[in-house]
Design a protein around this motif. Structure first.
Motif, PDB file in Angstrom:
ATOM      1  N   HIS A  45      -4.598  27.431  77.326  1.00  0.00           N
ATOM      2  CA  HIS A  45      -4.736  26.399  76.289  1.00  0.00           C
ATOM      3  C   HIS A  45      -5.130  27.052  74.955  1.00  0.00           C
ATOM      4  O   HIS A  45      -4.575  26.744  73.899  1.00  0.00           O
ATOM      5  N   ARG A  46      -6.078  27.973  74.990  1.00  0.00           N
ATOM      6  CA  ARG A  46      -6.537  28.632  73.744  1.00  0.00           C
ATOM      7  C   ARG A  46      -5.452  29.553  73.201  1.00  0.00           C
ATOM      8  O   ARG A  46      -5.242  29.645  71.992  1.00  0.00           O
ATOM      9  N   LYS A  47      -4.748  30.226  74.126  1.00  0.00           N
ATOM     10  CA  LYS A  47      -3.708  31.173  73.662  1.00  0.00           C
ATOM     11  C   LYS A  47      -2.603  30.408  72.944  1.00  0.00           C
ATOM     12  O   LYS A  47      -2.032  30.893  71.956  1.00  0.00           O
ATOM     13  N   ALA A  48      -2.333  29.189  73.420  1.00  0.00           N
ATOM     14  CA  ALA A  48      -1.289  28.375  72.779  1.00  0.00           C
ATOM     15  C   ALA A  48      -1.654  28.078  71.327  1.00  0.00           C
ATOM     16  O   ALA A  48      -0.772  27.926  70.472  1.00  0.00           O
ATOM     17  N   MET A  49      -2.950  28.007  71.050  1.00  0.00           N
ATOM     18  CA  MET A  49      -3.394  27.765  69.669  1.00  0.00           C
ATOM     19  C   MET A  49      -2.931  28.918  68.753  1.00  0.00           C
ATOM     20  O   MET A  49      -2.579  28.707  67.597  1.00  0.00           O
ATOM     21  N   PHE A  50      -2.922  30.129  69.315  1.00  0.00           N
ATOM     22  CA  PHE A  50      -2.437  31.289  68.552  1.00  0.00           C
ATOM     23  C   PHE A  50      -0.908  31.310  68.506  1.00  0.00           C
ATOM     24  O   PHE A  50      -0.308  31.512  67.455  1.00  0.00           O
ATOM     25  N   MET A  51      -0.296  31.086  69.658  1.00  0.00           N
ATOM     26  CA  MET A  51       1.159  31.287  69.739  1.00  0.00           C
ATOM     27  C   MET A  51       1.931  30.242  68.938  1.00  0.00           C
ATOM     28  O   MET A  51       3.065  30.493  68.524  1.00  0.00           O
ATOM     29  N   GLN A  52       1.311  29.052  68.685  1.00  0.00           N
ATOM     30  CA  GLN A  52       1.987  28.026  67.876  1.00  0.00           C
ATOM     31  C   GLN A  52       2.205  28.496  66.436  1.00  0.00           C
ATOM     32  O   GLN A  52       2.994  27.924  65.688  1.00  0.00           O
TER      33      GLN A  52
ATOM     34  N   ILE B 126      -9.319  24.775  62.931  1.00  0.00           N
ATOM     35  CA  ILE B 126     -10.495  23.918  62.702  1.00  0.00           C
ATOM     36  C   ILE B 126     -10.352  22.587  63.446  1.00  0.00           C
ATOM     37  O   ILE B 126     -11.308  22.061  63.998  1.00  0.00           O
ATOM     38  N   TRP B 127      -9.129  22.075  63.513  1.00  0.00           N
ATOM     39  CA  TRP B 127      -8.906  20.762  64.131  1.00  0.00           C
ATOM     40  C   TRP B 127      -8.290  20.867  65.530  1.00  0.00           C
ATOM     41  O   TRP B 127      -7.879  19.858  66.104  1.00  0.00           O
ATOM     42  N   HIS B 128      -8.264  22.066  66.092  1.00  0.00           N
ATOM     43  CA  HIS B 128      -7.732  22.256  67.445  1.00  0.00           C
ATOM     44  C   HIS B 128      -8.638  21.542  68.456  1.00  0.00           C
ATOM     45  O   HIS B 128      -9.862  21.651  68.398  1.00  0.00           O
ATOM     46  N   LYS B 129      -7.989  20.843  69.406  1.00  0.00           N
ATOM     47  CA  LYS B 129      -8.784  20.167  70.451  1.00  0.00           C
ATOM     48  C   LYS B 129      -8.815  21.047  71.700  1.00  0.00           C
ATOM     49  O   LYS B 129      -7.785  21.546  72.152  1.00  0.00           O
ATOM     50  N   ASP B 130      -9.992  21.176  72.261  1.00  0.00           N
ATOM     51  CA  ASP B 130     -10.148  21.954  73.490  1.00  0.00           C
ATOM     52  C   ASP B 130      -9.602  21.151  74.691  1.00  0.00           C
ATOM     53  O   ASP B 130      -9.183  20.011  74.535  1.00  0.00           O
ATOM     54  N   LEU B 131      -9.652  21.738  75.874  1.00  0.00           N
ATOM     55  CA  LEU B 131      -9.084  21.079  77.059  1.00  0.00           C
ATOM     56  C   LEU B 131      -9.673  19.685  77.301  1.00  0.00           C
ATOM     57  O   LEU B 131      -8.981  18.780  77.741  1.00  0.00           O
ATOM     58  N   ASP B 132     -10.957  19.532  76.974  1.00  0.00           N
ATOM     59  CA  ASP B 132     -11.601  18.225  77.201  1.00  0.00           C
ATOM     60  C   ASP B 132     -11.375  17.263  76.035  1.00  0.00           C
ATOM     61  O   ASP B 132     -11.974  16.179  75.997  1.00  0.00           O
ATOM     62  N   GLY B 133     -10.551  17.634  75.066  1.00  0.00           N
ATOM     63  CA  GLY B 133     -10.224  16.739  73.959  1.00  0.00           C
ATOM     64  C   GLY B 133     -11.186  16.819  72.780  1.00  0.00           C
ATOM     65  O   GLY B 133     -10.977  16.167  71.759  1.00  0.00           O
TER      66      GLY B 133
END
Ligand code: HEM
Length: 417
Positions: free
Chosen positions: A96-103, A220-227
């Motif tokens: 989930h966190r890696k997707a924040m980078f890969m996007q 800054i506005w990325h949501k973690d797995l729990d939203g």
């Protein structure tokens, strides 16, 4: 009954001092003397497996066998990585966190990065032509700080450039130091985290407006797995996971300066030749000696028993120079990668395996792009001389750099034909 293993093992209680002394050759020296790509030693006060070569690298990137949580030693967290970042996550939390980078790697954002790199080089060179001499490594760090802050959307005032360049650089320059200067890296990280956390607070409170397309806004506005939103401390660590390694490209830029001097390519490079030249720089010159993980559960591989929770070092530099993987591994051949098939586990300067599901470097394309722009700029946009200087580099210092940092003189803009 304790488990027995037939894995080759280095005798002695602790070899951390040898690791510091031997640097990039620590694993290579033992791999050669034990004639094995897998062996056991003791570093950082604990047992550790060392792995080298493509087969062992493939094993290392098998997520069912290795995990990252708790693997990075504290000094590396305090300087290089920070606490709570993507490097130490596993499984769903990691993906989930890696997707924040890969996007971030859209066509537009990659094009913008290339344009910014060209623009900041051109701007810096307007000053270079007025100087008797410049130091390429130092200039590259400043240029890349501006490029990456601009690209990320992190505000950077003109009078802040030097300070932020120093903070971002000390985090990777001091990470491998065993003496007191290591703490300069800790202090730099702490100041840089404060800087970014403050900007995050301003953005979340609405007093700092950011463009929605920028990486900074997205993080800054990325949501973690729990939203929920990530804590600002974690966002700062991840933003620094974009800023710091981009500035670290200056190390390879210094080696580009060296390679253009020692092994100059043809004057007119095709795109393929340019890419191959940069790939060979990433293969040949040192940067990260190894990366680390921990054994997830007990398992057996090729007759060797791996014990749960044991620290494991994958030899990045040694695999890129492994005689079983490469012809003439210790010769720089700029055309080596033309027509050669990319082998995912032999060529691992920035890690191996899969980007989205594994821990392979999220910035590999960005690195290659910045390197290609740099080679093009130095070869085609300006001319310069290298005065007498010490171009040697040591494989005992991490990160290694040409001693002179590449001094350049008589810099002129080339006039278009
Ligand atoms: C000088 C250039 C660079 C080098 C030598 C480098 C090297 C590496 C290495 C060795 C890893 C660890 C691989 C592993 O543990 O399996 C890594 C991970 C990472 N790198 Fe880079 N890198 C560079 C540039 C960049 C850039 C430009 C970015 C981002 C803009 C970046 C972001 C990351 C991130 C986020 C990770 C963690 C990936 C994960 O844990 O899933 N790196 N890098």
């Amino acid at each position: 009954m304790s488990k027995r293993t037939n894995m080759p093992e280095e005798k002695g209680l602790e070899h951390s001092i040898s690791l510091v002394k031997e640097g990039y050759h620590f694993i290579i020296n033992r791999r050669e003397s034990m004639q094995s790509n897998v062996f056991k030693t003791r570093v950082l006060g604990r047992s550790a497996y060392c792995l080298s070569g493509s087969e062992a690298a493939e094993l290392f990137y098998d997520e069912s066998k290795f995990k990252r949580a708790g693997a990075a030693p504290l000094p590396a967290k305090k300087t290089l990585f920070g606490v709570g970042g993507v490097q130490g996550l596993d499984d769903e939390a990691h993906r989930h966190r890696k997707a924040m980078f890969m996007q971030l790697w859209t066509r537009e954002s990659v094009d913008r990065l290339g344009q910014l790199t060209r623009d900041y080089y051109a701007k810096a060179a307007e000053d270079w032509v007025q100087q008797d001499e410049i130091v390429l490594y130092n200039e590259a760090k400043k240029i890349l700080t501006q490029v990456v802050c601009d690209w990320c959307g992190v505000p950077l005032a003109a009078d802040e450039i030097e300070k932020r360049t120093d903070q971002l650089s000390l985090m990777f320059e001091k990470a491998g130091e065993a003496d007191f200067s290591h703490f300069k890296g800790w202090s730099a990280r702490s100041k840089a985290e404060d800087w970014i956390e403050d900007l995050i607070s301003q953005a979340r409170e609405g007093s700092l407006q950011l463009n929605e397309d920028t990486p900074f806004y997205k993080f800054i506005w990325h949501k973690d797995l729990d939203g929920s939103l990530l804590d600002k401390e974690i966002v700062a660590v991840e933003v620094l996971n974009l800023l710091r390694p981009t500035v670290a490209n200056a190390v390879w830029i210094a080696f580009i300066g060296l390679a253009l001097h020692d092994s100059p390519p043809n004057s007119e490079l095709t795109h393929e030749q340019l890419e191959s030249f940069c790939q060979e720089i990433r293969r040949f010159y040192p940067f990260f000696p190894f990366t680390v993980a921990k054994v997830r559960e007990d398992f057996t591989w090729q007759g060797y028993e791996f014990e749960k929770d044991t620290l494991t070092l994958l030899d990045l530099y040694g695999t890129n120079h492994h005689p079983e993987e490469w012809d003439n591994p210790d010769t720089f051949i700029g055309t080596r990668f033309i027509d050669s098939k990319q082998r995912p586990f032999s060529f691992i300067p920035q890690g191996g395996g899969d980007y989205d599901t594994g821990h392979r470097c999220a910035g590999e394309w960005m690195t290659l792009l910045i390197m290609q722009e740099t080679v093009d700029f130095l070869m085609n946009k300006i001319s310069y001389q290298l005065p007498e200087q010490d171009l040697s580099y040591s494989l005992k210092e991490i990160p290694s750099l040409p001693k002179s940092r590449i001094r350049m003189r008589d810099i002129r803009f080339n006039t278009p034909d």
